[in-house]
Write an enzyme that holds these catalytic residues in place. Structure first.
Site, PDB file in Angstrom:
ATOM      1  N   GLY A 278      40.588  44.059  -5.617  1.00  0.00           N
ATOM      2  CA  GLY A 278      41.055  42.547  -5.566  1.00  0.00           C
ATOM      3  C   GLY A 278      42.487  44.514  -6.846  1.00  0.00           C
ATOM      4  CG  PHE A 279      43.123  47.360  -6.531  1.00  0.00           C
ATOM      5  CD1 PHE A 279      42.485  48.287  -7.388  1.00  0.00           C
ATOM      6  CD2 PHE A 279      42.942  47.325  -5.040  1.00  0.00           C
ATOM      7  CE1 PHE A 279      41.415  49.289  -6.325  1.00  0.00           C
ATOM      8  CE2 PHE A 279      41.516  48.178  -4.451  1.00  0.00           C
ATOM      9  CZ  PHE A 279      40.803  48.662  -5.443  1.00  0.00           C
TER      10      PHE A 279
ATOM     11  CB  THR B  41      29.899  53.808 -10.414  1.00  0.00           C
ATOM     12  OG1 THR B  41      29.293  53.357 -11.414  1.00  0.00           O
ATOM     13  CG2 THR B  41      28.744  53.472  -8.987  1.00  0.00           C
TER      14      THR B  41
ATOM     15  N   GLY C 258      33.848  46.973  -6.184  1.00  0.00           N
ATOM     16  CA  GLY C 258      33.758  47.805  -6.392  1.00  0.00           C
ATOM     17  C   GLY C 258      33.912  48.956  -7.106  1.00  0.00           C
TER      18      GLY C 258
ATOM     19  N   GLY D  97      35.467  44.215 -18.108  1.00  0.00           N
ATOM     20  CA  GLY D  97      34.279  43.539 -16.902  1.00  0.00           C
ATOM     21  C   GLY D  97      32.950  43.808 -17.845  1.00  0.00           C
TER      22      GLY D  97
ATOM     23  CE  LYS E  31      37.219  53.952 -27.385  1.00  0.00           C
ATOM     24  NZ  LYS E  31      38.442  55.157 -27.232  1.00  0.00           N
ATOM     25  N   GLY E  32      36.461  50.736 -21.522  1.00  0.00           N
ATOM     26  CA  GLY E  32      36.801  50.343 -19.580  1.00  0.00           C
ATOM     27  C   GLY E  32      37.622  51.211 -18.459  1.00  0.00           C
TER      28      GLY E  32
ATOM     29  CD  GLU F 109      42.657  47.012 -15.543  1.00  0.00           C
ATOM     30  OE1 GLU F 109      43.972  46.869 -15.397  1.00  0.00           O
ATOM     31  OE2 GLU F 109      42.009  46.458 -15.843  1.00  0.00           O
TER      32      GLU F 109
END
Ligand code: FES
Ligand code: FES
Lengths: 698, 175
Positions: free
Chosen positions: A234-235, A592, A462, A504, A659-660, A663
């Site tokens: 999706g990005f 991942t 993904g 997420g 932390k995410g 990105e």
């Protein structure tokens, strides 16, 4: 809440859906054959601005197998929502070329596609303006930018500081429009059962699509179900529903049939969003010893006539480096163009490209090593907010990366290393991305047979989200991961937010942890006994998220090092080596996580060297609207690539301490590569991509 | 609308089909046979997501008109594993190397790698092959550069290339 015990978290774990994905068993949105279904094909406007005077559907309807043609003249009315792109087939006004103006529904895909070419439309054409230009008199200050930040920030007196600086740079960087181009084009299969709507849809958050479509069709959210077990990337472009989702539902309603609608790769360049082009002016001032005294970052970008969408391009600059005088500002031009939308690290990716490139120019001015310059300007507190960082690993990343990359041996002189026709150089840049969190709900269930099921309307585009949540749940339940199944990708599951903003895992993981802990308490209350028909607990993380201590500045950091080769004859630039070191809290699944970092860096490499959407001034169209014209990195473009991270413990984030990471990998890559190109060639190209004509021309 | 009757043998199973002559092999597989492993990423031969093996060779099935291949033998991603469920070595290597994220390009990457390794075994050179005799006859001799070149028709927007190349190299027998 204290951190959970660490058995599963931190263990390299293969994707739980890996087997399905390598055998072709994983079904994506379009891959449904409900029976009695029809196929939809979209018709797009061929002008950039104007009105539809008339539409003649009869030549299309005359084709054998055509079921219906819908357009503004006959489509059912839907409610207006915030995103005016979703008021599709409701008006005759054309806001950009490629806008959806009609849909053809037919018995087969082939018939629908051919019939779409037979829809005849007469337009009243208006002049259009489609090219971003810093001299456009209609440029304005939008007041706020995305994520709710003010568009401007000022501290101190930048004019004075710049005038007195020992060294200064005043440079303008340009980035083109970029298109997300997820590998799976957006697709929706829509089925009505009375007033209940089911959508098999490719998106980054089933709850969001459900809520939005419920508003559009004036239904209760419970009347809409969105099913999205697997999503082909999706990005950002699948973050909120795009107009085709509404069209699929409208077409299904009009025809009384299940309708399958996949958009084409070419259509993805018109109405599924893109990263705005930017023009960014950077002014930096420093004392002779490399202390920044002033930072000015001004960013201009575009949006459509339909919607004000302003990226937070200069917002990371408010926090990155210490400087007593600073100003950031965003400006917007509204044009007759498609509406831009989120694309991986919206704001940070182009903004940090400009800042980190300008900083490299300052390092050259000052004759200070660019790694050292960044270390010297490390702020003790968030410079704008005056509050501590929850953790800040930038310096550690720079140091570890420099050591691994062999930075110490670097001769800063540009343009002096040559291997045959190849000029060789190295460059560095910093990466950052904020650590956000949003509320979510989840249930955890213990079955009588000793297994556990966790349910949450999360999505895995993904990222490895399904696997990551399994590890989080296993630790919160204090159970082996093999006993835990996580169900996601369905709006019928407990409501959750998007796979977006790199939040997420932090958001869903908080809710999953709360639900699992509540379940453990229930089991303990029964003396450790799970009844034969199971036991369940539900959690809502709203209170916990609301109670987040606002006294900390929360961000992930990284440092990227690039080695490039530029052909002295042809100007071709290639990245021979790329190393990224990140500090992103606790890494939940190293397997991942590494893929996510590498994937972000690969997209950053692609942004640096290959990608650009070229606007056709005459017709208002992105000219190169397919994968032959819009180049994304292929196997042959990607050389030696390595991503790693430092251990970072941070108790101020969420129960996992994470932390995410979705990105940050794309942030800084293009600057590291551009800086390496300067080091290789002595040429400073201030516009992406680093095309060979630009490298030869400068 | 003109139709043709053809027979396709897909993953060893024979299918008699009456197809619109405009139907691509990809759409025949996906929309008629419900074999959705082959993916549609562009429908124009620009991404490789639709790669299948047609009479043993890799093709972009979106560029193949199904009716032009009456009697063909096709292997899709669904046909690579053993009937008992044991994965093809490339499928196993992709899982072990985490050589994918969203998985949408993956069936194409794997089918393409099967075809690519067969081409290498048959001695086909690529544009980066330096010594046509010595370098192009043994899949185990494929360098990373050879694998990258030969796989460049298969795009991966998730950027899993850094893991796909070693997965393929493993199966090629290099390591
Ligand atoms: S779908 Fe066939 S090459 Fe892209
Ligand atoms: S794994 Fe997503 S495109 Fe390759």
């Amino acid at each position: 809440m204290s951190a959970v015990g660490s058995l599963a978290i931190g263990t390299p774990t293969d994707r739980v859906e890996g087997r399905e994905k390598v055998t072709g068993a994983a079904r994506y949105a379009f891959e449904q054959l409900p029976g009695d279904h029809a196929y939809a094909w979209l018709v797009q406007s061929e002008i950039a601005s104007g009105e539809i005077l008339s539409l003649d559907a009869s030549p299309a309807l005359a084709q054998e197998g055509v079921v219906a043609v819908a357009w503004a003249g006959n489509a059912p009315r839907v409610a207006e929502v915030d995103d005016r792109e979703l008021s599709v087939l409701q008006s005759r006004t054309i806001s950009y070329r490629g806008q959806i103006v009609a849909v053809v529904v037919a018995e087969s895909l082939e018939t629908a596609r051919e019939a779409a070419a037979h829809v005849r439309i007469d337009y009243e054409v208006r002049d259009h303006e489609v090219v971003l230009d810093e001299h456009d008199p209609a440029i304005y200050d939008p007041g706020t930018v995305n994520a709710g930040y003010p568009s401007e920030s000022v501290q101190g007196d930048v004019a004075r500081a710049l005038a007195r600086a020992d060294a200064a740079v005043d440079v303008t960087y340009r980035t083109p429009a970029f298109h997300n181009n997820a590998m799976e084009p957006h697709a929706t299969v829509a089925l009505w059962d009375g007033d209940d709507l089911t959508l098999y849809d490719s998106n980054q958050g089933a709850s969001t699509v459900r809520d939005t479509l419920a508003q559009v069709f004036e239904l209760e959210p419970e009347q809409v179900r969105v099913i999205s077990p697997h999503v082909g990337g999706g990005f950002g472009s699948k973050g909120t529903p795009r107009p085709h989702v509404v069209v699929a539902a409208l077409a299904a309603r009009m025809t009384g049939r299940p309708v399958k609608l996949a958009i084409t790769r070419q259509q993805m360049f018109a109405f599924t969003g893109y990263r705005t082009p930017t023009i960014q002016r950077l002014r930096l001032g420093a004392s002779g010893d490399g202390q920044l005294t002033a930072i000015v970052h001004e960013a201009l970008q575009q949006s459509s006539r339909l919607r004000e969408f302003t990226e937070q391009t200069a917002v990371a600059t408010r926090m990155m480096y210490a400087a007593p005088n600073r100003r950031t500002a965003h400006r917007l031009a509204r044009l007759d163009v498609p509406t831009p939308s989120w694309m991986r690290a919206p704001g940070e990716a182009p903004g940090m490209y400009a800042l980190e490139s300008a900083l490299d120019e300052l390092a050259v001015e000052l004759a200070i090593d660019p790694v050292e310059l960044r270390i010297r300007n490390e702020p003790p507190l968030d410079p704008e907010r005056g509050i501590p960082f929850s953790s800040r690993g930038l310096v550690a990343c720079l140091r570890l990366g420099a050591e691994r990359f062999g930075w110490a041996e670097r001769d800063p002189t540009p343009g002096v290393r040559r291997e045959g026709d190849w000029l060789v150089g190295t460059g560095v840049a910093a990466s950052t991305y904020p650590a956000y969190r949003s509320p979510a709900t989840a249930t955890a269930r213990a079955e009588g047979d000793g297994s556990f099921v966790v349910r949450i309307a999360a999505s895995d585009i993904g990222t490895g989200g399904r696997t990551t949540l399994t590890l989080i749940a296993a630790d919160a339940l204090d159970q082996p991961a093999a006993r835990v199944t996580v169900e996601i990708g369905d709006s019928a599951l407990p409501r959750a937010g998007l796979a977006g903003g790199s939040m997420g895992t932090a958001s869903w993981g908080t809710a999953v942890t709360l639900a699992c802990r509540a379940l453990v308490e229930r089991i303990e209350a029964l003396g450790g006994h799970v009844p034969a028909d199971g036991l369940e607990a539900h959690a809502d993380s709203s209170d916990e998220v609301r109670a987040t201590d606002q006294g900390y500045s929360r961000h992930a950091y990284g440092a990227q090092f690039a080695e490039v080769r530029v052909d002295a004859v042809t100007g071709e630039a290639r990245v021979s080596r790329l190393l990224g070191i990140f500090a992103a809290g606790r890494i939940i699944n190293p397997t991942t996580a590494r893929s996510q970092f590498l994937g972000g860096m690969t997209m950053g490499l692609s942004m640096a060297l290959l990608e650009e959407s070229v606007m056709d001034r005459e017709f208002g169209d992105y000219l190169n609207h397919d994968l032959a014209g819009y180049h994304v990195a292929s196997h042959a473009d990607v050389g030696e690539l390595e991503a790693d991270w430092i251990e970072e413990l941070d108790d101020h984030l969420n129960p996992m301490g994470s932390k995410g990471i979705g990105e940050i990998g794309i942030v800084g890559t293009a600057a590291a590569i551009g800086n390496a190109v300067f080091h290789a060639t002595g040429r400073r190209v201030r516009e992406l991509p680093l095309r060979l004509d630009r490298l030869l021309a400068t | 609308m003109p139709t043709n009757d053809i027979t396709l043998t897909v993953n060893g199973e024979r299918h008699d089909l009456s197809l619109d002559t405009r139907t691509s092999l990809l759409d025949a597989l996906r929309e008629r046979l419900d074999l959705t492993g082959a993916k549609k990423g562009c429908d124009h031969g620009q991404c490789g997501a639709c790669t299948v093996l047609l009479d043993g060779r890799r093709v972009n099935s979106c560029l193949v008109l199904a009716v032009a291949h009456d009697g063909a033998e096709i292997t899709t991603i669904e046909g690579l594993a053993e009937p008992d469920g044991e994965l093809h070595p490339l499928q196993t290597a992709f899982v072990e190397h985490d050589a994918f994220q969203c998985g949408y390009c993956t069936p194409g990457q794997i089918c393409s790698a099967v075809g690519m390794l067969a081409e290498a075994a048959a001695g086909w050179p690529s544009v980066v092959t330096e010594d046509l005799v010595a370098d192009a006859t043994d899949p185990a001799a494929l360098s990373d550069g050879e694998i990258r070149e030969r796989m460049s028709g298969n795009l991966c927007r998730c950027g899993a290339y850094a893991h796909i190349v070693p997965a393929i190299a493993d199966v090629a027998g290099r390591r």
